[in-house]
Design an enzyme around this catalytic site. Structure first.
Site, PDB file in Angstrom:
ATOM      1  N   LYS A   1       0.848  -1.020   0.009  1.00 26.20           N
ATOM      2  CA  LYS A   1       0.162   0.126  -0.251  1.00 26.20           C
ATOM      3  C   LYS A   1       0.854   1.268  -0.019  1.00 26.20           C
ATOM      4  O   LYS A   1       2.246   1.292   0.124  1.00 26.20           O
ATOM      5  CB  LYS A   1      -0.809  -0.020   1.275  1.00 26.20           C
ATOM      6  CG  LYS A   1      -0.161   0.019   2.577  1.00 26.20           C
ATOM      7  CD  LYS A   1      -1.186   0.067   3.659  1.00 26.20           C
ATOM      8  CE  LYS A   1      -0.620  -0.100   5.021  1.00 26.20           C
ATOM      9  NZ  LYS A   1      -1.242   0.103   6.178  1.00 26.20           N
TER      10      LYS A   1
ATOM     11  N   TYR B   1      14.601  31.251   8.351  1.00 27.97           N
ATOM     12  CA  TYR B   1      13.326  31.925   8.980  1.00 27.97           C
ATOM     13  C   TYR B   1      13.633  32.065  10.396  1.00 27.97           C
ATOM     14  O   TYR B   1      13.816  31.156  11.245  1.00 27.97           O
ATOM     15  CB  TYR B   1      12.262  31.024   8.542  1.00 27.97           C
ATOM     16  CG  TYR B   1      11.884  31.239   7.088  1.00 27.97           C
ATOM     17  CD1 TYR B   1      11.439  32.413   6.421  1.00 27.97           C
ATOM     18  CD2 TYR B   1      11.435  30.151   6.226  1.00 27.97           C
ATOM     19  CE1 TYR B   1      11.052  32.664   5.199  1.00 27.97           C
ATOM     20  CE2 TYR B   1      11.377  30.342   4.895  1.00 27.97           C
ATOM     21  CZ  TYR B   1      11.022  31.551   4.448  1.00 27.97           C
ATOM     22  OH  TYR B   1      10.708  31.482   3.219  1.00 27.97           O
TER      23      TYR B   1
END
Length: 387
Positions: free
Chosen positions: A49, A268
Site C-alpha cells: 500500500k 527563517y
C-alpha cells in the site's frame, strides 16, 4: 567562477535530479524472504500500500512477485488495478474494501475486497445476489478500534444459517495495536480474541500479524502474515536492533556552498545564530519533498523529543541541519568537513545506508513509515539489484 561538475551527454535524468531516490530491489526481496522464514509454517504476504511505502508499486510489486510472493495487500482499488499488471497470478486484497460503483473493477481485475463494516457487508451481500460467488476477506476488530466488524457481529454472521451460500470468505483477519512493544499485555488479549473469532470460522485462513506481529512468534502467525514496513528496511519493533536490510536511499543535490560569519543567523525566524565562521551547504529538498520541518535545528516548537534536529550524510560524515527546513530547501552545516569536500552539484544523503530512515524519523519526532511514504513527487527514482 564556481566550478560546477558537468554531466556527460549520456547521463540520464537521475544523474542530475535535484532529489533522487535509489531503491535496492534485491534488498527488498531479501527482506521478504527473511520475513517469510520468520513466519514459519505461515505464508508471508507482501503489503504494498501507499505506492509500496513510497518505493513504487510497479517495480516493487513485480520484484516481490518474482521472488515468490503470491498474496498482496493494497489500500485502494486503484492500487490493486495497478498491481495486477505486475502480479498476474497473485491474490490481491484491498484493505479499504468495496463501495457502490467499484464492483466491476474488483471483478475485472480479480481483486479481493476486505469487508470491515456493516455497511460494506450489506452491500457485499447485495453484490453476491447479482453476481454470484466471489471471494472476500473479513476484517474483525479485536481491540484496535479502527477498521473491522465488531466481534459480536462477526460471531452472529458465522452462526447465520440464512446467509447466502455464495458468501464464502477466504480470509479472516485482524490487526494488532501494540505489536511493536512485545511486552504489552494488549498483544495477548487481542490474540485470545482472534482465536475465538477463528474458531467460529473454522477452515478459513486467518491472518493477525503484520511486520511486528511476525516477531512476536508462532502463536501470532496463523496461516498468513502481512509484513509491510520490514520489507522496506524500517524498524518494526521498538528497542530491538533492526535485522532488515536498508532498501531506500534519498539524496538531495547541493545547490550552493556559502561562507557565513560568526554571529550571523540562518533561515527563517533567525532561530540559529552561528557561533563560528561557518560553511553552509544549501540542498534542493524541503518539507514539500517529505523532509520534515520538525527536523530543523531550532525554532520549531512541535518537536520536543530530539532537540538537536536532523542530520544528513556527505563526504563520509554526518552533518547537522542548520536553522529551519523550508519548503524547497534545507541548509546543512559542513564546517567540520575539509574545505573542498563539498561543492555545488554534490549530493547529501537524507536517509539510506549511512542515515537509517528510523534515525532520521526519530530526529523528526515521528516513525520511519511516515518518512518513507512522505517523499514528495519531485524525486527521480531508480532501481538497482545489488546482490
Amino acid at each position: 567562477m564556481t566550478d560546477f561538475p558537468i554531466p556527460s551527454e549520456d547521463d540520464d535524468l537521475f544523474t542530475s535530479a535535484g532529489l533522487r531516490l535509489t531503491v535496492d530491489l534485491s534488498a527488498l526481496t531479501e527482506n521478504w524472504r527473511d520475513m517469510a522464514r520468520r513466519s514459519g509454517a505461515a505464508r508471508a504476504a507482501a503489503v504494498v500500500k501507499a505506492d509500496a511505502y513510497g518505493m513504487g508499486i510497479e517495480d516493487a510489486g513485480e520484484a516481490l512477485y518474482l521472488a515468490g510472493a503470491r498474496d498482496f495487500f493494497v489500500a485502494t482499488v486503484d492500487e490493486g488495478v495497478t498491481l495486477r499488471l505486475y502480479a498476474p497470478e497473485a491474490r490481491i486484497f484491498v484493505l479499504s474494501g468495496i463501495w457502490p460503483g467499484t464492483e466491476r473493477r474488483f471483478f475485472d481485475h480479480d481483486l479481493v475486497p476486505v469487508i470491515s463494516s456493516d455497511e460494506q457487508l450489506a452491500f457485499w451481500m447485495a453484490v453476491l445476489a447479482d453476481y454470484g460467488d466471489y471471494p472476500c476477506a473479513l476484517h474483525v476488530d479485536t481491540g484496535f478500534n479502527r477498521l473491522g466488524l465488531h466481534m459480536d457481529d462477526a460471531f452472529a454472521l458465522a452462526d447465520d444459517v440464512s446467509r447466502p451460500a455464495s458468501f464464502a470468505p477466504v480470509l479472516i483477519m485482524s490487526h494488532l495495536a501494540c505489536s511493536d512493544d512485545p511486552s504489552h499485555a494488549m498483544n495477548r488479549r487481542q490474540l485470545e480474541s482472534f482465536r475465538r473469532v477463528t474458531a467460529a470460522y473454522e477452515g478459513i485462513d486467518a491472518s493477525l500479524a503484520a511486520s511486528a506481529g511476525v516477531f512476536l512468534g508462532e502463536d501470532y502467525h496463523f496461516d498468513l502474515t502481512r509484513p509491510g514496513i520490514s520489507l522496506y528496511g524500517g524498524e518494526a519493533v521498538c528497542g530491538m536492533a533492526n535485522p532488515m536490510r536498508p532498501v531506500a536511499t534519498a539524496e538531495a543535490r547541493v545547490i550552493q556552498v556559502r561562507t557565513v560569519e560568526a554571529g550571523e543567523t540562518v533561515s527563517y525566524g533567525r532561530a540559529l545564530q552561528l557561533r563560528r565562521h561557518s560553511r553552509l551547504a544549501i540542498v534542493s529538498a524541503g518539507y514539500a519533498d517529505g523532509y520534515m520541518r520538525s527536523q530543523s535545528s531550532g525554532g520549531v516548537p512541535l518537536r520536543q523529543a530530539v532537540p538537536q534536529g536532523g542530520q544528513g550524510f556527505i563526504a563520509g560524515h554526518k552533518v547537522p541541519v542548520a536553522g529551519r527546513i523550508t519548503m524547497d530547501l534545507t541548509i546543512f552545516d559542513v564546517t567540520d568537513l575539509p574545505e573542498n569536500a563539498v561543492r555545488a552539484g554534490d549530493y547529501v544523503e537524507l536517509f539510506g545506508k549511512n542515515m537509517p530512515v528510523d534515525e532520521v524519523a526519530r530526529a523528526a519526532g515521528t516513525i520511519g513509515y511516515e518518512i518513507l511514504t512522505s517523499m514528495g513527487l519531485r524525486h527521480e527514482r531508480r532501481y538497482i539489484t545489488e546482490e
